[in-house]
Scaffold this active site. Structure first.
Site, PDB file in Angstrom:
ATOM      1  N   CYS A 288      56.121  51.208 -68.156  1.00  0.00           N
ATOM      2  CA  CYS A 288      55.944  50.781 -66.759  1.00  0.00           C
ATOM      3  C   CYS A 288      56.168  51.915 -65.762  1.00  0.00           C
ATOM      4  O   CYS A 288      55.773  51.811 -64.604  1.00  0.00           O
ATOM      5  CB  CYS A 288      56.877  49.617 -66.433  1.00  0.00           C
ATOM      6  SG  CYS A 288      56.440  48.136 -67.339  1.00  0.00           S
TER       7      CYS A 288
ATOM      8  N   HIS B 173      57.701  49.419 -58.589  1.00  0.00           N
ATOM      9  CA  HIS B 173      57.093  48.744 -59.741  1.00  0.00           C
ATOM     10  C   HIS B 173      57.293  47.243 -59.576  1.00  0.00           C
ATOM     11  O   HIS B 173      58.357  46.790 -59.137  1.00  0.00           O
ATOM     12  CB  HIS B 173      57.756  49.251 -61.019  1.00  0.00           C
ATOM     13  CG  HIS B 173      57.366  48.489 -62.237  1.00  0.00           C
ATOM     14  ND1 HIS B 173      56.046  48.235 -62.555  1.00  0.00           N
ATOM     15  CD2 HIS B 173      58.110  47.911 -63.220  1.00  0.00           C
ATOM     16  CE1 HIS B 173      55.997  47.532 -63.673  1.00  0.00           C
ATOM     17  NE2 HIS B 173      57.233  47.322 -64.097  1.00  0.00           N
TER      18      HIS B 173
ATOM     19  N   ASN C 240      53.070  41.569 -63.455  1.00  0.00           N
ATOM     20  CA  ASN C 240      53.445  42.912 -63.893  1.00  0.00           C
ATOM     21  C   ASN C 240      52.285  43.509 -64.692  1.00  0.00           C
ATOM     22  O   ASN C 240      52.038  43.097 -65.820  1.00  0.00           O
ATOM     23  CB  ASN C 240      54.723  42.807 -64.739  1.00  0.00           C
ATOM     24  CG  ASN C 240      55.231  44.159 -65.211  1.00  0.00           C
ATOM     25  OD1 ASN C 240      54.558  45.174 -65.073  1.00  0.00           O
ATOM     26  ND2 ASN C 240      56.426  44.161 -65.785  1.00  0.00           N
TER      27      ASN C 240
HETATM   28  O1  UT7 Z   1      58.378  46.072 -66.331  1.00  0.00           O
HETATM   29  C1  UT7 Z   1      59.220  46.611 -67.301  1.00  0.00           C
HETATM   30  C2  UT7 Z   1      60.640  46.307 -67.077  1.00  0.00           C
HETATM   31  N1  UT7 Z   1      60.893  44.896 -67.115  1.00  0.00           N
HETATM   32  C3  UT7 Z   1      61.670  44.344 -66.202  1.00  0.00           C
HETATM   33  O2  UT7 Z   1      62.136  45.007 -65.302  1.00  0.00           O
HETATM   34  C4  UT7 Z   1      62.000  42.877 -66.359  1.00  0.00           C
HETATM   35  C5  UT7 Z   1      63.473  42.662 -66.205  1.00  0.00           C
HETATM   36  N2  UT7 Z   1      63.914  41.295 -66.506  1.00  0.00           N
HETATM   37  C6  UT7 Z   1      63.581  40.257 -65.698  1.00  0.00           C
HETATM   38  O3  UT7 Z   1      62.842  40.395 -64.747  1.00  0.00           O
HETATM   39  C7  UT7 Z   1      64.235  38.930 -65.974  1.00  0.00           C
HETATM   40  O4  UT7 Z   1      65.272  39.106 -66.904  1.00  0.00           O
HETATM   41  C8  UT7 Z   1      63.262  37.840 -66.524  1.00  0.00           C
HETATM   42  C9  UT7 Z   1      62.304  37.439 -65.438  1.00  0.00           C
HETATM   43  C10 UT7 Z   1      62.507  38.385 -67.727  1.00  0.00           C
HETATM   44  C11 UT7 Z   1      64.067  36.613 -66.927  1.00  0.00           C
HETATM   45  O5  UT7 Z   1      64.838  36.142 -65.818  1.00  0.00           O
HETATM   46  P1  UT7 Z   1      66.404  35.902 -65.980  1.00  0.00           P
HETATM   47  O6  UT7 Z   1      66.876  35.363 -64.695  1.00  0.00           O
HETATM   48  O7  UT7 Z   1      67.022  37.161 -66.464  1.00  0.00           O
HETATM   49  O8  UT7 Z   1      66.437  34.787 -67.042  1.00  0.00           O
HETATM   50  P2  UT7 Z   1      67.236  34.771 -68.423  1.00  0.00           P
HETATM   51  O9  UT7 Z   1      66.497  35.545 -69.440  1.00  0.00           O
HETATM   52  O10 UT7 Z   1      68.661  35.119 -68.153  1.00  0.00           O
HETATM   53  O11 UT7 Z   1      67.141  33.241 -68.750  1.00  0.00           O
HETATM   54  C12 UT7 Z   1      67.793  32.261 -67.952  1.00  0.00           C
HETATM   55  C13 UT7 Z   1      67.474  30.894 -68.493  1.00  0.00           C
HETATM   56  C14 UT7 Z   1      67.642  30.773 -69.989  1.00  0.00           C
HETATM   57  O12 UT7 Z   1      68.129  29.492 -70.278  1.00  0.00           O
HETATM   58  P3  UT7 Z   1      69.691  29.290 -70.622  1.00  0.00           P
HETATM   59  O13 UT7 Z   1      69.964  30.163 -71.788  1.00  0.00           O
HETATM   60  O14 UT7 Z   1      70.411  29.714 -69.383  1.00  0.00           O
HETATM   61  O15 UT7 Z   1      69.760  27.823 -70.902  1.00  0.00           O
HETATM   62  C15 UT7 Z   1      66.244  30.919 -70.526  1.00  0.00           C
HETATM   63  O16 UT7 Z   1      66.068  30.254 -71.752  1.00  0.00           O
HETATM   64  O17 UT7 Z   1      66.108  30.594 -68.228  1.00  0.00           O
HETATM   65  C16 UT7 Z   1      65.450  30.230 -69.443  1.00  0.00           C
HETATM   66  N3  UT7 Z   1      64.072  30.678 -69.366  1.00  0.00           N
HETATM   67  C17 UT7 Z   1      63.113  29.930 -68.807  1.00  0.00           C
HETATM   68  N4  UT7 Z   1      63.130  28.726 -68.253  1.00  0.00           N
HETATM   69  C18 UT7 Z   1      61.969  28.245 -67.748  1.00  0.00           C
HETATM   70  C19 UT7 Z   1      63.542  31.858 -69.784  1.00  0.00           C
HETATM   71  N5  UT7 Z   1      62.231  31.887 -69.503  1.00  0.00           N
HETATM   72  C20 UT7 Z   1      61.937  30.708 -68.897  1.00  0.00           C
HETATM   73  C21 UT7 Z   1      60.763  30.156 -68.373  1.00  0.00           C
HETATM   74  N6  UT7 Z   1      60.826  28.923 -67.813  1.00  0.00           N
HETATM   75  N7  UT7 Z   1      59.587  30.819 -68.385  1.00  0.00           N
END
Ligand code: UT7
Length: 334
Positions: free
Chosen positions: A116, A256, A286
């Site tokens: 990225c 980004h 993205n």
């Molecule tokens: O471009 C290259 C570099 N990449 C990045 O910079 C991306 C960096 N990471 C992020 O932007 C975020 O971590 C994500 C958008 C990928 C995820 O967001 P988050 O707030 O970090 O969510 P999480 O992974 O901590 O998940 C929170 C909760 C989880 O449930 P529990 O364990 O709290 O019950 C996940 O299972 O949200 C759940 N979850 C979803 N729920 C509904 C994960 N994906 C989804 C979804 N819909 N699509």
């Protein structure tokens, strides 16, 4: 001899017509528009449909637009490189396909993999060809067909990505415009957190790699988020500081587009209000290496000669960094 700076003298871009909305994603996996909007900030993304169409399909269109807008003969292009994670093939290079289809027949061509942060890596490389004094016209393309490596049964990654590509022309100037400063970093500890494991020389494609879905992006989102927030904001703050740019002197931040919350954090760190931050994540998602050039492409009309732009990116590797650009022309070239 006067110092040679590398300045962007034109920009082209391409996003596919087909739209994949949050409503479409909700049909595929257990998610909601509200979750995607509040946690990431994406409403829809563009997807490249059609068999045999790879990243070069978009790169060719971005370069053709660039050549038309700048009125440059493709035969004059001496270097053409593309930053991409989703090359058409392992070999030959995607850059050679783009050059062949755009008439850049005299160009040295190569692909660059910086995930990225790829556009920033490629921009610095392209700028160095110009700064050397030996090259006068360099095209830097950056973009990805992320949908080719996205698993549409994995809700943690499939809402995030889209397809798109941008291209810039770099030329020499002895004036104080162009790529003024660059800060690029790498931390290989990121390997396991953001990776497409299968299909390379470590784990060549096999029934097993496909069964394990290792030909798709794997991301440990929470870990990547943590590093992205601090490394991207730190890099942007450091480059502003070492170039003595106050918040009022920063015309635009060009981040980004991985997550609106990461973009917000970067703006806050620099003390810059969101109206000076280029954001199109809601429409394109993205597009990996494509995000920054696609922002410049969309905002070109509003840019003025002398504007101070801070570019910042973070991606797999981990690789990240920031670039200080002094914009070289007024408005749209068309
Ligand atoms: O471009 C290259 C570099 N990449 C990045 O910079 C991306 C960096 N990471 C992020 O932007 C975020 O971590 C994500 C958008 C990928 C995820 O967001 P988050 O707030 O970090 O969510 P999480 O992974 O901590 O998940 C929170 C909760 C989880 O449930 P529990 O364990 O709290 O019950 C996940 O299972 O949200 C759940 N979850 C979803 N729920 C509904 C994960 N994906 C989804 C979804 N819909 N699509």
């Amino acid at each position: 001899m006067d110092k040679i700076n590398a300045v962007i003298t034109g920009i082209g871009g391409y996003v596919p017509e087909d739209i994949l909305s949050n409503a479409d994603i909700c049909q595929m996996v257990d998610t909601t528009d509200e979750w995607i909007m509040t946690r990431v900030g994406i409403k829809e993304r563009r997807i490249l449909k059609g068999e045999g169409k790879g990243t070069s399909f978009m790169g060719i269109r971005a370069v053709n637009e660039l050549l038309k807008k700048t009125n440059v003969d493709p035969k004059e292009i001496e270097v053409l490189c593309i930053a991409t994670t989703t090359a058409d093939y392992h070999f030959p290079t995607t850059a050679s396909i783009i050059a062949h289809n755009t008439g850049c027949v005299n160009a040295m061509t190569f692909d660059l993999q910086g995930a990225c942060a790829g556009f920033l890596y490629a921009l610095e490389n392209g700028a160095n060809y110009i700064r050397s004094g030996r090259y006068k016209k360099v095209i830097v393309v950056a973009g990805d067909k992320m949908t080719a490596i996205t698993n549409y049964t994995d809700r943690t990654t499939c809402p995030l990505f889209g397809d798109g590509c941008g291209a810039v022309l770099l030329e020499p100037t002895t004036e104080e415009f162009g790529v003024m400063d660059t800060l690029l970093r790498t931390d290989g500890n990121g390997l396991s957190h953001l990776i497409m494991k299968g299909g390379g020389s470590a784990y060549p494609a096999s029934h097993q790699t496909v069964d394990n879905k290792e030909h798709y992006v794997f991301q440990d989102g929470r870990v990547v988020f943590k590093y992205a927030v601090s490394y991207m904001a730190d890099a942007a703050a450091e480059i502003a500081e070492r170039n003595h740019l106050t918040r009022d002197e920063i015309s635009w931040i060009v981040p980004h587009q991985a997550n609106l919350r990461i973009i917000d954090a970067t703006a806050k760190r620099l003390g810059v209000s969101m109206d000076k931050v280029m954001v199109n994540i809601q429409r394109y998602g993205n597009t990996s290496a494509g995000t920054i050039p696609l922002c410049l492409w969309e905002w070109e009309k509003q840019l003025k000669k002398g504007d101070n732009l801070i570019l910042a990116a973070f991606g797999a590797g981990f690789t990240w960094g920031s670039v200080y650009l002094k914009w070289g022309y007024d408005g749209d070239k068309t």
